[in-house]
Design an enzyme around this catalytic site. Structure first.
Site, PDB file in Angstrom:
ATOM      1  N   CYS A 104       0.832  -1.203   0.000  1.00 42.80           N
ATOM      2  CA  CYS A 104       0.000   0.000   0.000  1.00 42.80           C
ATOM      3  C   CYS A 104       0.869   1.256   0.000  1.00 42.80           C
ATOM      4  CB  CYS A 104      -0.930  -0.013   1.200  1.00 42.80           C
ATOM      5  SG  CYS A 104      -2.121   1.348   1.223  1.00 42.80           S
ATOM      6  N   CYS A 201      -6.251  -3.682   7.310  1.00 45.03           N
ATOM      7  CA  CYS A 201      -7.393  -2.766   7.271  1.00 45.03           C
ATOM      8  C   CYS A 201      -8.584  -3.309   6.494  1.00 45.03           C
ATOM      9  CB  CYS A 201      -6.969  -1.409   6.718  1.00 45.03           C
ATOM     10  SG  CYS A 201      -6.612  -1.394   4.947  1.00 45.03           S
TER      11      CYS A 201
END
Length: 357
Positions: A104, A201
């Site tokens: 990410c 997440c």
């Protein structure tokens, strides 16, 4: 002099909120942005309290309102699915252990967001990471560990290049978490007491096996458990349930045993006895050196094979094809294919790569 502008990634947490406030105090024209990466509704799942949740967007919006700065929500869902989620699932199915936070950071937070900021005419991007960016006497940008060792996040930032570092700000590198929470209270932020995010997440309840099955339709297949001599000593319930170094949930053998190898081709896992889970060397691929120059000679470094591992002395040996070999002074526990190894010179991040074997 023209006021410099900065686009700061806002997760709705205490760190990015305080980082935004500090940057405003330092005289920057600050613009807040939350990257819309994933919602649990994509998989018909219940709402989740994390950095991908709708509540995080609203927390970030309230902080920006309080600071009197503009706020944007930027849609990066397709890229996140491609570069992070699909990678995460594919690695587990291949018998490897991925690190989605590193992916990410590499593809979204410090590449896609920077490109977006530059297209908007904004000078810098910023995040609430605990690390330091500096420029040495030769003009080369360097990444240092945070001064708060317990919060240092340099391990997940090794993919930076010089262009990205030149346009990135990390105002929290000189603070510890208690100081940041105290600042959040001083600024009157409602998120001052918000707990740190611990889970992946996009994986609800940290149940990554269920996520992989629901997301991809992949069904784990039972297979043989082997000892180090290749003898069948049991059955496993599917490769995605296991990771290197694991010792719970693998069955009882009358003595402590650990997962030493996961082989997707043969659908087997190999166990070893206590002590065998240590390795004194590894090979890493997809290596990035922050200076932009690939290593030419053998050098002494310290290296981390996990986020929470202490840096360990090692020799870094360059190989062909953008690969390196590390030989540690002392064996390291559970060196895991798919995870990152990050190498340091003192407190400076030299670079890192993906553990190959």
């Amino acid at each position: 002099m023209k006021q410099k502008s900065v686009l700061i990634g806002m997760s709705g947490g205490v760190d990015s909120s305080v980082a935004a406030a500090l940057l405003k105090e330092q005289g920057y024209h600050v613009i807040g942005a939350t990257m819309r990466l994933w919602t649990y509704q994509d998989n018909d799942s219940a709402a989740h309290e994390g950095c991908c949740a709708e509540s995080a967007v609203e927390d970030a919006r309230r902080v920006c309102d309080k600071l009197g700065i503009d706020f944007y929500v930027m849609n990066f869902k397709d890229m996140f699915r491609d570069k992070v989620v699909d990678y995460f699932v594919d690695e587990y199915i291949r018998g490897r252990t991925p690190n989605p936070c590193i992916a990410c950071n590499r593809y979204l937070k410090f590449d896609a967001m920077l490109k977006k900021a530059r297209a908007m005419g904004i000078d810098y991007i910023a995040t609430g990471h605990y690390a330091l960016i500096e420029q040495d006497k030769n003009g080369t940008y360097i990444l240092r560990m945070s001064k708060a060792a317990k919060k240092d996040q340099s391990y997940v930032l090794y993919n930076f290049n010089q262009e990205q570092l030149a346009h990135t700000l990390m105002p929290l590198g000189g603070y510890n978490k208690d100081e940041v929470r105290a600042l959040a209270e001083k600024y009157g932020f409602e998120v001052a007491g918000k707990p740190d995010s611990q889970e992946i997440c996009f994986v609800e309840d940290d149940d990554y096996v269920r996520f992989i099955r629901d997301y991809s339709g992949y069904e784990p297949k039972e297979g043989d458990i082997l000892d180090i001599n290749g003898n069948v000593i049991g059955r496993h319930k599917g490769l995605i349930y296991y990771t290197i170094g694991q010792r719970k949930g693998i069955g009882a053998y009358g003595r402590p045993m650990f997962v030493m190898k996961i082989d997707a081709d043969s659908n087997t896992i190999t166990l070893g006895e206590k002590g065998m889970e240590f390795s004194d060397e590894l090979t890493a691929c997809d290596v990035n050196f922050i200076s932009g120059e690939f290593l030419a000679d053998i050098v002494n470094v310290t290296a981390k094979v996990r986020y929470q591992a202490p840096p360990a002395p090692a020799k870094l040996i360059p190989l062909d094809g953008g690969r390196v070999r590390l030989v540690f002074d002392k064996p390291q526990r559970a060196v895991t294919p798919g995870q990152a190894v990050v190498f340091y010179g003192g407190d400076i991040v030299l670079g890192g790569g993906t553990v190959e074997r």
